[in-house]
Design a protein around this motif. Structure first.
Motif, PDB file in Angstrom:
ATOM      1  N   ASN A 163      31.872  65.281 -13.842  1.00 50.71           N
ATOM      2  CA  ASN A 163      31.249  66.228 -14.785  1.00 50.71           C
ATOM      3  C   ASN A 163      29.988  65.684 -15.441  1.00 50.71           C
ATOM      4  O   ASN A 163      29.086  66.433 -15.779  1.00 50.71           O
ATOM      5  CB  ASN A 163      32.266  66.679 -15.831  1.00 50.71           C
ATOM      6  CG  ASN A 163      32.395  65.727 -16.992  1.00 50.71           C
ATOM      7  OD1 ASN A 163      31.689  65.827 -18.011  1.00 50.71           O
ATOM      8  ND2 ASN A 163      33.317  64.776 -16.881  1.00 50.71           N
ATOM      9  N   MET A 164      29.915  64.346 -15.636  1.00 47.37           N
ATOM     10  CA  MET A 164      28.710  63.776 -16.240  1.00 47.37           C
ATOM     11  C   MET A 164      27.500  63.947 -15.325  1.00 47.37           C
ATOM     12  O   MET A 164      26.380  64.178 -15.787  1.00 47.37           O
ATOM     13  CB  MET A 164      28.928  62.301 -16.561  1.00 47.37           C
ATOM     14  CG  MET A 164      29.866  62.049 -17.718  1.00 47.37           C
ATOM     15  SD  MET A 164      29.269  62.738 -19.278  1.00 47.37           S
ATOM     16  CE  MET A 164      27.833  61.726 -19.569  1.00 47.37           C
ATOM     17  N   LEU A 165      27.708  63.840 -14.024  1.00 50.93           N
ATOM     18  CA  LEU A 165      26.622  64.089 -13.084  1.00 50.93           C
ATOM     19  C   LEU A 165      26.204  65.559 -13.125  1.00 50.93           C
ATOM     20  O   LEU A 165      25.002  65.871 -13.138  1.00 50.93           O
ATOM     21  CB  LEU A 165      27.047  63.701 -11.666  1.00 50.93           C
ATOM     22  CG  LEU A 165      26.034  64.029 -10.567  1.00 50.93           C
ATOM     23  CD1 LEU A 165      24.742  63.255 -10.770  1.00 50.93           C
ATOM     24  CD2 LEU A 165      26.614  63.726  -9.186  1.00 50.93           C
ATOM     25  N   VAL A 166      27.195  66.458 -13.151  1.00 47.23           N
ATOM     26  CA  VAL A 166      26.892  67.891 -13.253  1.00 47.23           C
ATOM     27  C   VAL A 166      26.067  68.163 -14.508  1.00 47.23           C
ATOM     28  O   VAL A 166      25.085  68.924 -14.479  1.00 47.23           O
ATOM     29  CB  VAL A 166      28.198  68.714 -13.272  1.00 47.23           C
ATOM     30  CG1 VAL A 166      27.906  70.181 -13.590  1.00 47.23           C
ATOM     31  CG2 VAL A 166      28.931  68.595 -11.939  1.00 47.23           C
ATOM     32  N   ARG A 167      26.431  67.520 -15.619  1.00 51.36           N
ATOM     33  CA  ARG A 167      25.694  67.713 -16.873  1.00 51.36           C
ATOM     34  C   ARG A 167      24.252  67.231 -16.744  1.00 51.36           C
ATOM     35  O   ARG A 167      23.313  67.922 -17.158  1.00 51.36           O
ATOM     36  CB  ARG A 167      26.384  66.971 -18.010  1.00 51.36           C
ATOM     37  CG  ARG A 167      25.761  67.230 -19.377  1.00 51.36           C
ATOM     38  CD  ARG A 167      26.222  66.229 -20.434  1.00 51.36           C
ATOM     39  NE  ARG A 167      27.672  66.132 -20.540  1.00 51.36           N
ATOM     40  CZ  ARG A 167      28.300  65.362 -21.425  1.00 51.36           C
ATOM     41  NH1 ARG A 167      27.592  64.616 -22.273  1.00 51.36           N
ATOM     42  NH2 ARG A 167      29.616  65.311 -21.463  1.00 51.36           N
ATOM     43  N   CYS A 168      24.069  66.028 -16.171  1.00 48.02           N
ATOM     44  CA  CYS A 168      22.726  65.457 -16.046  1.00 48.02           C
ATOM     45  C   CYS A 168      21.834  66.297 -15.134  1.00 48.02           C
ATOM     46  O   CYS A 168      20.645  66.493 -15.424  1.00 48.02           O
ATOM     47  CB  CYS A 168      22.817  64.026 -15.524  1.00 48.02           C
ATOM     48  SG  CYS A 168      23.520  62.867 -16.717  1.00 48.02           S
ATOM     49  N   VAL A 169      22.392  66.798 -14.033  1.00 49.46           N
ATOM     50  CA  VAL A 169      21.606  67.626 -13.110  1.00 49.46           C
ATOM     51  C   VAL A 169      21.240  68.949 -13.777  1.00 49.46           C
ATOM     52  O   VAL A 169      20.111  69.444 -13.648  1.00 49.46           O
ATOM     53  CB  VAL A 169      22.380  67.872 -11.802  1.00 49.46           C
ATOM     54  CG1 VAL A 169      21.609  68.823 -10.893  1.00 49.46           C
ATOM     55  CG2 VAL A 169      22.644  66.553 -11.083  1.00 49.46           C
ATOM     56  N   VAL A 228      27.004  72.126 -22.832  1.00 54.81           N
ATOM     57  CA  VAL A 228      25.620  72.000 -22.365  1.00 54.81           C
ATOM     58  C   VAL A 228      25.229  73.223 -21.544  1.00 54.81           C
ATOM     59  O   VAL A 228      24.142  73.795 -21.727  1.00 54.81           O
ATOM     60  CB  VAL A 228      25.441  70.706 -21.533  1.00 54.81           C
ATOM     61  CG1 VAL A 228      24.140  70.739 -20.733  1.00 54.81           C
ATOM     62  CG2 VAL A 228      25.451  69.488 -22.450  1.00 54.81           C
ATOM     63  N   ILE A 229      26.096  73.647 -20.657  1.00 50.85           N
ATOM     64  CA  ILE A 229      25.812  74.829 -19.829  1.00 50.85           C
ATOM     65  C   ILE A 229      25.582  76.050 -20.708  1.00 50.85           C
ATOM     66  O   ILE A 229      24.632  76.829 -20.499  1.00 50.85           O
ATOM     67  CB  ILE A 229      26.956  75.076 -18.834  1.00 50.85           C
ATOM     68  CG1 ILE A 229      27.042  73.922 -17.822  1.00 50.85           C
ATOM     69  CG2 ILE A 229      26.770  76.405 -18.099  1.00 50.85           C
ATOM     70  CD1 ILE A 229      28.243  73.986 -16.890  1.00 50.85           C
ATOM     71  N   LEU A 230      26.409  76.217 -21.743  1.00 53.33           N
ATOM     72  CA  LEU A 230      26.287  77.384 -22.622  1.00 53.33           C
ATOM     73  C   LEU A 230      25.093  77.263 -23.566  1.00 53.33           C
ATOM     74  O   LEU A 230      24.472  78.273 -23.923  1.00 53.33           O
ATOM     75  CB  LEU A 230      27.582  77.576 -23.408  1.00 53.33           C
ATOM     76  CG  LEU A 230      28.785  78.016 -22.577  1.00 53.33           C
ATOM     77  CD1 LEU A 230      30.047  78.101 -23.428  1.00 53.33           C
ATOM     78  CD2 LEU A 230      28.522  79.371 -21.905  1.00 53.33           C
ATOM     79  N   SER A 271      21.480  64.011 -24.191  1.00 59.85           N
ATOM     80  CA  SER A 271      21.150  65.371 -23.750  1.00 59.85           C
ATOM     81  C   SER A 271      19.735  65.795 -24.108  1.00 59.85           C
ATOM     82  O   SER A 271      19.222  66.770 -23.560  1.00 59.85           O
ATOM     83  CB  SER A 271      22.131  66.369 -24.369  1.00 59.85           C
ATOM     84  OG  SER A 271      21.962  66.415 -25.784  1.00 59.85           O
ATOM     85  N   CYS A 272      19.115  65.073 -25.057  1.00 60.28           N
ATOM     86  CA  CYS A 272      17.812  65.461 -25.597  1.00 60.28           C
ATOM     87  C   CYS A 272      17.870  66.858 -26.220  1.00 60.28           C
ATOM     88  O   CYS A 272      16.883  67.604 -26.229  1.00 60.28           O
ATOM     89  CB  CYS A 272      16.719  65.406 -24.532  1.00 60.28           C
ATOM     90  SG  CYS A 272      16.320  63.709 -24.030  1.00 60.28           S
ATOM     91  N   ILE A 273      19.034  67.211 -26.714  1.00 57.88           N
ATOM     92  CA  ILE A 273      19.227  68.450 -27.479  1.00 57.88           C
ATOM     93  C   ILE A 273      19.653  68.035 -28.875  1.00 57.88           C
ATOM     94  O   ILE A 273      20.589  67.247 -29.028  1.00 57.88           O
ATOM     95  CB  ILE A 273      20.306  69.354 -26.843  1.00 57.88           C
ATOM     96  CG1 ILE A 273      19.895  69.755 -25.422  1.00 57.88           C
ATOM     97  CG2 ILE A 273      20.562  70.583 -27.703  1.00 57.88           C
ATOM     98  CD1 ILE A 273      20.964  70.538 -24.666  1.00 57.88           C
ATOM     99  N   SER A 274      18.972  68.545 -29.895  1.00 60.74           N
ATOM    100  CA  SER A 274      19.280  68.143 -31.263  1.00 60.74           C
ATOM    101  C   SER A 274      20.725  68.479 -31.604  1.00 60.74           C
ATOM    102  O   SER A 274      21.258  69.509 -31.156  1.00 60.74           O
ATOM    103  CB  SER A 274      18.337  68.839 -32.253  1.00 60.74           C
ATOM    104  OG  SER A 274      18.601  70.224 -32.301  1.00 60.74           O
TER     105      SER A 274
END
Length: 722
Positions: free
Chosen positions: A550-556, A619-621, A679-682
């Motif tokens: 899942n961490m790879l899925v998140r990064c991609v 992250v997806i949402l 994630s570079c998301i605040s």
């Protein structure tokens, strides 16, 4: 004494301790129980009242009961030990009694470590259990700490040999009897006293072995770092060199001969006794014949000297690891950097830590080739764990490079026209690795040569991944990409079709950190995965266990979002050609991942391993919310629920998971910082998205409750209930 890594490092035998103790209470072999004495002693220890020690019985009484119960004379010996260990004793007789007690317990501990004890054997109670029950553990703690007591301004002194006997007996009792280690860990003054004993060469190994057991159940206190010279001595012991006067061929033959002897960890004590006599026997030449004196240690085989050094380093690396994971981590980092631990380990890498002749065939007698119990193998694993702890989210990680490699990082940043990483600029170059290669580069070299079935692959990947953790650094990624790391990982995942779930997870995590936001990495990926057949194998590995990948899925997913918002010919080319980015960009693919990520975790089954699935689903949402697609994704989830004939089940579960998320992350700054950096998301956007999803207003198009039909609503109950 001297525990082997199997016993000290991984806790071999612990799973059997409770069973053995329970069996002991019932009496092995069906022998009669010795009245209420043992019950009264145990009750006394729990309450602090009544019978607690052998000294409360007469010797006649204990001798009589021993005939019936077969306590091996241990209570009587404790009675004598107490009488000969008073403050004004010279401790000579005391040490003789310890010599009688020690083999009674060491043989038992030996059986536990080597898994030879049978619960059906004819005996009443384990010797270690009787020793502890009659107050032996507390008495030895008192004896060891006698030197901390002053009488008329004079400090008491006990010999190193006697200290080692006490430490050995305590460790053997910890190995065999449940609860002893925890009780010792609760004695804060004793734990700190043990660390002072580690500054002595003669008692170091015995002390470190006992401390390792204790640290497994106790958090390290910051008082430890204040011990004068403590961390400095650890660093010196860790980086001390071993002379290698014998050739490789003779070494191999010699080492195999000694492995059988070393199979039993507890007999290493004999080696320690010989090796530590060096200073006593090496004080000059013989006056009688005028010949130089040859010390017992120099008479030892070279393989034995190296194994002796490995045992020292194994314990030292463990303690350093524990210190690096404590609250005083930054202070420890400063100290071990100052004492040049990393350059020292770099110089030992080829000669001792990752010797070419440490083949997997050289394993302990009675163990298979994949066993992690030999000192040589465990040293490597402990070394990799230390690198992981050292690099993880800390700017000192650049000490793993040498000056030339640091210059390479600067050149990468300059060529890409991006600012240099501040931590690279701030690195004290007098403390980095010397030689042609730094420690990280050496690790990459052995990693690429490691056999497919090697037990080291997991730890190697974890150690390298820790170097990339934190705020994504393009220069760090390119440094590793230029050394072929991405191709090596893909070879292991696709071409060798790795089957180990642990190793696969570590590879996927490392691959994600290596590729995140890096268009060059995706270009390399597409060049390697250049056929549909290869890509299908890669997808099969990802989908075989989403918890692992899942961490790879998140990064991609994060990378795709960034690339889509960039105006650059190179990025556009990769977007049009990369199979992986094209696959992730499809809404059905994202929904499939989202549905499965939410479905495989529940509040009651969340662990440190699978909680990342919850964050990946978020992250997806969050990215869908940025594109004003959040209601669409929730509506599609609702449809998928109905198609699976489980209306409301998934969304109710997700609602509970998000409530847990709020409780978990809104009170942990470190966790929230990690989420933000990776994630570079605040983090404020994370919190807002969760609040929107948990909005109780059923009219809100972005609230989960809007998509759960009334008959299936189950969000008002306590989400921690089964």
């Amino acid at each position: 004494m001297a525990a082997a890594p199997a016993a000290a490092g991984s806790g071999v035998g612990r799973g059997r301790r409770a069973a053995a103790t329970v069996a002991a209470w019932g009496g092995w072999g069906g022998r009669p129980r010795p009245g209420n004495i043992l019950l009264q002693l145990r009750q006394g220890q729990l309450t602090g009242r009544g019978l607690v020690r052998a000294v409360q019985f007469t010797e006649t009484f204990l001798t009589e009961r021993d005939k019936q119960s077969k306590w091996s004379g241990i209570p009587q010996l404790l009675l004598k030990l107490y009488a000969t260990s008073h403050l004004h004793s010279d401790f000579t007789e005391c040490q003789n009694i310890l010599k009688e007690i020690s083999p009674l317990l060491s043989m038992e501990a030996m059986a536990f470590v080597t898994e030879e004890r049978k619960l059906t054997q004819e005996t009443t109670y384990p010797n270690t259990y009787i020793f502890d029950l009659f107050g032996g553990v507390d008495l030895l703690v008192e004896i060891l700490m006698r030197p901390t007591i002053s009488i008329r301004g004079q400090k008491l002194k006990i010999s190193d040999e006697m200290s080692k006997d006490c430490l050995s007996i305590l460790y053997n009792t910890c190995v065999c009897t449940e609860g002893v280690t925890k009780r010792l860990a609760e004695k804060n003054d004793f734990v700190i006293f043990l660390f002072t004993l580690m500054t002595s060469k003669k008692t170091f190994l015995q002390t470190a072995t006992l401390i390792e057991d204790i640290l497994g159940v106790k958090k390290v206190s910051s008082a430890l770092l204040s011990i004068p010279g403590f961390v400095e001595r650890l660093c010196k012991l860790a980086t001390r060199k071993v002379s290698e006067s014998t050739g490789t061929a003779s070494f191999l033959q010699e080492l195999e001969e000694w492995y059988t002897w070393l199979d039993n960890a507890l007999v290493l004590d004999a080696l320690m006794r010989v090796a530590n006599e060096e200073s006593e026997h090496n004080q000059g030449a013989s006056e009688e014949n005028g010949l130089p004196h040859t010390s017992p240690r120099t008479q030892l085989p070279q393989s034995m000297k190296i194994m002796h050094e490995i045992m020292y380093k194994l314990e030292v690396l463990y303690v350093l690891c524990v210190l690096l994971m404590g609250r005083q981590r930054n202070q420890v980092h400063r100290m071990i950097a100052e004492f040049k631990l990393i350059p020292g380990l770099n110089n030992l890498f080829d000669k001792l830590i990752w010797r070419k002749h440490s083949a997997s065939a050289l394993v302990l007698h009675g163990h298979n080739q994949n066993c992690d119990c030999s000192p040589d193998i465990t040293l490597k694993i402990q070394f990799l764990r230390l690198l992981q702890s050292f690099s993880d989210h800390h700017e000192n990680k650049y000490l793993l490079l040498n000056n030339q490699e640091l210059n390479e990082l600067s050149a990468i940043s300059l060529k890409a026209n991006i600012p240099e990483v501040e931590a690279v600029l701030n690195t004290d170059r007098s403390l980095v690795c010397d030689g042609k290669r730094g420690l990280l580069t050496r690790l990459l070299q052995v990693m690429k040569k490691e056999p497919a079935e090697s037990s080291f692959r997991f730890w190697q990947a974890r150690a390298v991944e820790s170097f990339l953790r934190g705020t994504t650094s393009y220069a760090d990624q390119m440094f590793l990409l230029k050394r072929g790391l991405l191709e090596h990982i893909l070879y292991c995942i696709v071409d060798s079709e790795c089957k180990s779930r642990d190793v696969l997870q570590s590879y996927f995590d490392l691959l994600g950190e290596l590729m995140k936001f890096n268009v060059d990495a995706f270009k390399r990926f597409n060049k390697y995965i250049n056929t549909d057949a290869k890509f299908q194998v890669f997808l099969k590995q990802i989908n075989s266990s989403l918890v692992d990948s899942n961490m790879l899925v998140r990064c991609v997913t994060l990378s795709l979002d960034r690339f889509e918002n960039q105006v650059d010919m190179k990025v556009a080319e990769v977007l049009s050609e990369c199979r992986l980015l094209a696959y992730i960009s499809q809404v059905p693919t994202q929904m499939s991942f989202l549905f499965r990520l939410i479905n495989i975790i529940h509040v009651q089954t969340l662990t440190q391993e699978n909680v990342s699935c919850l964050n990946t689903s978020l992250v997806i949402l969050m990215l869908a919310r940025r594109k004003e697609r959040l209601p669409l994704y929730l509506r599609l989830l609702q449809r998928m629920e109905h198609s699976k004939k489980y209306p409301g089940f998934l969304l109710n579960n997700f609602h509970n998971l998000l409530r847990f998320w709020q409780q978990h992350y809104l009170h942990k700054d470190k966790d929230s910082t990690c989420l933000e950096n990776s994630s570079c998301i605040s983090f404020s956007y994370w919190k807002e998205t969760v609040s929107i999803l948990l909005n109780p207003d059923r009219q809100s198009p972005s609230a989960l409750v809007s998509y759960i039909e009334e008959p299936y609503m189950d969000i008002d109950r306590d989400f921690t209930e089964e």
